[in-house]
Design a protein around this motif. Structure first.
Motif, PDB file in Angstrom:
ATOM      1  N   ILE A  56       0.842  -1.202   0.000  1.00  0.00           N
ATOM      2  CA  ILE A  56       0.000   0.000   0.000  1.00  0.00           C
ATOM      3  C   ILE A  56       0.876   1.252   0.000  1.00  0.00           C
ATOM      4  O   ILE A  56       1.833   1.350   0.755  1.00  0.00           O
ATOM      5  CB  ILE A  56      -0.943  -0.016   1.224  1.00  0.00           C
ATOM      6  CG1 ILE A  56      -1.787  -1.289   1.226  1.00  0.00           C
ATOM      7  CG2 ILE A  56      -1.801   1.242   1.270  1.00  0.00           C
ATOM      8  CD1 ILE A  56      -2.564  -1.568  -0.038  1.00  0.00           C
ATOM      9  N   GLN A 108      -0.618   4.645  -0.098  1.00  0.00           N
ATOM     10  CA  GLN A 108      -1.298   5.754   0.575  1.00  0.00           C
ATOM     11  C   GLN A 108      -2.619   5.254   1.146  1.00  0.00           C
ATOM     12  O   GLN A 108      -3.115   4.197   0.738  1.00  0.00           O
ATOM     13  CB  GLN A 108      -1.632   6.873  -0.426  1.00  0.00           C
ATOM     14  CG  GLN A 108      -0.502   7.393  -1.233  1.00  0.00           C
ATOM     15  CD  GLN A 108      -0.060   8.771  -0.797  1.00  0.00           C
ATOM     16  OE1 GLN A 108      -0.658   9.393   0.059  1.00  0.00           O
ATOM     17  NE2 GLN A 108       1.012   9.252  -1.397  1.00  0.00           N
ATOM     18  N   ALA A 159     -12.707   7.810   1.446  1.00  0.00           N
ATOM     19  CA  ALA A 159     -13.540   7.561   0.265  1.00  0.00           C
ATOM     20  C   ALA A 159     -14.938   8.127   0.506  1.00  0.00           C
ATOM     21  O   ALA A 159     -15.457   8.065   1.618  1.00  0.00           O
ATOM     22  CB  ALA A 159     -13.629   6.066  -0.001  1.00  0.00           C
ATOM     23  N   ILE A 189     -12.185   9.857  -4.160  1.00  0.00           N
ATOM     24  CA  ILE A 189     -11.133  10.014  -3.165  1.00  0.00           C
ATOM     25  C   ILE A 189     -10.375  11.291  -3.478  1.00  0.00           C
ATOM     26  O   ILE A 189     -10.391  11.771  -4.615  1.00  0.00           O
ATOM     27  CB  ILE A 189     -10.165   8.813  -3.129  1.00  0.00           C
ATOM     28  CG1 ILE A 189      -9.440   8.654  -4.463  1.00  0.00           C
ATOM     29  CG2 ILE A 189     -10.876   7.533  -2.720  1.00  0.00           C
ATOM     30  CD1 ILE A 189      -8.267   7.679  -4.423  1.00  0.00           C
ATOM     31  N   TRP A 209       1.284  12.010  -6.322  1.00  0.00           N
ATOM     32  CA  TRP A 209       0.781  11.334  -7.530  1.00  0.00           C
ATOM     33  C   TRP A 209       0.279  12.384  -8.525  1.00  0.00           C
ATOM     34  O   TRP A 209      -0.874  12.361  -8.945  1.00  0.00           O
ATOM     35  CB  TRP A 209      -0.355  10.386  -7.186  1.00  0.00           C
ATOM     36  CG  TRP A 209       0.023   9.176  -6.386  1.00  0.00           C
ATOM     37  CD1 TRP A 209       1.249   8.878  -5.857  1.00  0.00           C
ATOM     38  CD2 TRP A 209      -0.834   8.096  -6.021  1.00  0.00           C
ATOM     39  NE1 TRP A 209       1.194   7.690  -5.187  1.00  0.00           N
ATOM     40  CE2 TRP A 209      -0.069   7.178  -5.265  1.00  0.00           C
ATOM     41  CE3 TRP A 209      -2.166   7.806  -6.259  1.00  0.00           C
ATOM     42  CZ2 TRP A 209      -0.596   6.013  -4.747  1.00  0.00           C
ATOM     43  CZ3 TRP A 209      -2.708   6.642  -5.743  1.00  0.00           C
ATOM     44  CH2 TRP A 209      -1.917   5.746  -4.999  1.00  0.00           C
ATOM     45  N   ILE A 248      -6.133   1.981 -10.361  1.00  0.00           N
ATOM     46  CA  ILE A 248      -5.679   2.106  -8.972  1.00  0.00           C
ATOM     47  C   ILE A 248      -6.423   1.051  -8.173  1.00  0.00           C
ATOM     48  O   ILE A 248      -7.624   0.845  -8.354  1.00  0.00           O
ATOM     49  CB  ILE A 248      -5.967   3.507  -8.402  1.00  0.00           C
ATOM     50  CG1 ILE A 248      -5.189   4.575  -9.173  1.00  0.00           C
ATOM     51  CG2 ILE A 248      -5.624   3.568  -6.912  1.00  0.00           C
ATOM     52  CD1 ILE A 248      -5.438   5.989  -8.695  1.00  0.00           C
ATOM     53  N   ILE A 256      -8.163   0.104  -4.923  1.00  0.00           N
ATOM     54  CA  ILE A 256      -8.819   0.727  -3.775  1.00  0.00           C
ATOM     55  C   ILE A 256      -9.257  -0.412  -2.860  1.00  0.00           C
ATOM     56  O   ILE A 256     -10.123  -1.207  -3.246  1.00  0.00           O
ATOM     57  CB  ILE A 256     -10.064   1.548  -4.200  1.00  0.00           C
ATOM     58  CG1 ILE A 256      -9.742   2.500  -5.349  1.00  0.00           C
ATOM     59  CG2 ILE A 256     -10.679   2.243  -3.000  1.00  0.00           C
ATOM     60  CD1 ILE A 256      -8.853   3.647  -5.002  1.00  0.00           C
ATOM     61  N   ASN A 257      -8.657  -0.510  -1.677  1.00  0.00           N
ATOM     62  CA  ASN A 257      -8.895  -1.656  -0.786  1.00  0.00           C
ATOM     63  C   ASN A 257      -8.711  -2.971  -1.544  1.00  0.00           C
ATOM     64  O   ASN A 257      -9.420  -3.937  -1.318  1.00  0.00           O
ATOM     65  CB  ASN A 257     -10.275  -1.599  -0.145  1.00  0.00           C
ATOM     66  CG  ASN A 257     -10.253  -0.917   1.213  1.00  0.00           C
ATOM     67  OD1 ASN A 257      -9.242  -0.361   1.616  1.00  0.00           O
ATOM     68  ND2 ASN A 257     -11.355  -0.960   1.908  1.00  0.00           N
ATOM     69  N   ASN A 316      -7.258   1.824   1.397  1.00  0.00           N
ATOM     70  CA  ASN A 316      -5.880   1.591   0.976  1.00  0.00           C
ATOM     71  C   ASN A 316      -5.764   1.861  -0.516  1.00  0.00           C
ATOM     72  O   ASN A 316      -6.645   1.462  -1.286  1.00  0.00           O
ATOM     73  CB  ASN A 316      -5.475   0.145   1.268  1.00  0.00           C
ATOM     74  CG  ASN A 316      -5.382  -0.141   2.744  1.00  0.00           C
ATOM     75  OD1 ASN A 316      -4.994   0.707   3.538  1.00  0.00           O
ATOM     76  ND2 ASN A 316      -5.737  -1.356   3.126  1.00  0.00           N
ATOM     77  N   LEU A 317      -4.669   2.501  -0.930  1.00  0.00           N
ATOM     78  CA  LEU A 317      -4.452   2.855  -2.328  1.00  0.00           C
ATOM     79  C   LEU A 317      -3.112   2.309  -2.814  1.00  0.00           C
ATOM     80  O   LEU A 317      -2.103   2.411  -2.113  1.00  0.00           O
ATOM     81  CB  LEU A 317      -4.426   4.376  -2.508  1.00  0.00           C
ATOM     82  CG  LEU A 317      -5.631   5.161  -1.989  1.00  0.00           C
ATOM     83  CD1 LEU A 317      -5.372   6.649  -2.130  1.00  0.00           C
ATOM     84  CD2 LEU A 317      -6.882   4.759  -2.720  1.00  0.00           C
ATOM     85  N   GLU A 318      -3.133   1.762  -4.024  1.00  0.00           N
ATOM     86  CA  GLU A 318      -1.906   1.332  -4.677  1.00  0.00           C
ATOM     87  C   GLU A 318      -2.050   1.547  -6.175  1.00  0.00           C
ATOM     88  O   GLU A 318      -3.053   1.149  -6.769  1.00  0.00           O
ATOM     89  CB  GLU A 318      -1.616  -0.153  -4.406  1.00  0.00           C
ATOM     90  CG  GLU A 318      -0.334  -0.626  -5.070  1.00  0.00           C
ATOM     91  CD  GLU A 318      -0.100  -2.131  -4.967  1.00  0.00           C
ATOM     92  OE1 GLU A 318       0.915  -2.583  -5.541  1.00  0.00           O
ATOM     93  OE2 GLU A 318      -0.914  -2.842  -4.363  1.00  0.00           O
ATOM     94  N   ARG A 319      -1.059   2.176  -6.780  1.00  0.00           N
ATOM     95  CA  ARG A 319      -1.043   2.316  -8.231  1.00  0.00           C
ATOM     96  C   ARG A 319      -0.596   1.005  -8.856  1.00  0.00           C
ATOM     97  O   ARG A 319       0.071   0.186  -8.228  1.00  0.00           O
ATOM     98  CB  ARG A 319      -0.092   3.433  -8.655  1.00  0.00           C
ATOM     99  CG  ARG A 319      -0.631   4.810  -8.274  1.00  0.00           C
ATOM    100  CD  ARG A 319       0.307   5.902  -8.680  1.00  0.00           C
ATOM    101  NE  ARG A 319       0.070   6.240 -10.085  1.00  0.00           N
ATOM    102  CZ  ARG A 319       0.598   7.293 -10.678  1.00  0.00           C
ATOM    103  NH1 ARG A 319       1.403   8.113 -10.023  1.00  0.00           N
ATOM    104  NH2 ARG A 319       0.337   7.543 -11.950  1.00  0.00           N
TER     105      ARG A 319
END
Length: 191
Positions: free
Chosen positions: A6, A8, A12, A26, A32, A41, A43-44, A81-84
């Motif tokens: 994760i 960032q 939401a 978000i 970013w 992205i 999201i969770n 939770n955020l992940e690219r």
């Protein structure tokens, strides 16, 4: 493709429907600046496509399948939770996570033991075959290692860094989490 590491967390907000889709917004995360519509992205842990960017907000469409399989429709105001997506030349530090949520499940227990945290989650019977001790699982998009398994549950341990940097610290008994089981187990099953 994602790694389950994760980057960032952000609050939401659920928005009204646009056609057949409900929308989720978000705040654009710091660091970013190069986000674009059409980018994926997690999201969770759920892979979503950026529909629009406006005034520091990122907006995603949530279709019925997404709402039925994930916890996203229940998280208005919650941190996610955020992940690219993993770039082709990126490092793989977690495990391969597709962002395709298999199901949701309830947290049974979360307790601190020393500096770490023991998280026990209900194991839906239809997915139990994918859970192996020392195997990988993504919980709300976080790459974790399965430490224990019973017929009805599994346990993962959370280290202090993960605790501080993800929304797992906000969970309690009864919380609904997104689960994505290891892709390798699913492909082996198909063979």
């Amino acid at each position: 493709m994602f790694t389950g590491l994760i980057e960032q967390v952000a609050p939401a907000r659920l928005l009204g429907n646009i056609g057949e889709a409900r929308q989720l917004a978000i705040s654009a995360p710091a660091g970013w600046p190069d986000l674009q519509a059409g980018e994926s992205i997690a999201i969770n842990g759920c892979c979503l496509t950026i529909a629009t960017l406006s005034a520091g907000k990122i907006i995603f469409d949530l279709l019925e399948e997404t709402l039925a399989r994930t916890n996203l429709g229940t998280l208005d105001g919650s941190l996610v939770n955020l992940e690219r997506a993993l770039p082709a030349n990126g490092r793989l530090g977690g495990h391969f996570v597709q962002g395709h949520i298999d199901c949701t499940a309830r947290v049974l227990r979360l307790q601190q033991e020393g500096a770490d945290f023991r998280l026990e989650i209900d194991l839906p019977n239809d997915f139990a075959r994918y859970v192996a001790p020392k195997g990988s699982i993504a919980v709300n998009g976080v790459s974790l290692t399965i430490a224990e398994r019973t017929q009805q549950s599994f346990v993962v341990w959370i280290i202090p860094h993960t605790w501080e940097k993800t929304n797992l610290r906000l969970l309690g008994a009864g919380a609904l989490v997104n689960l994505e089981f290891d892709i390798l187990a699913k492909y082996v099953e198909q063979f």
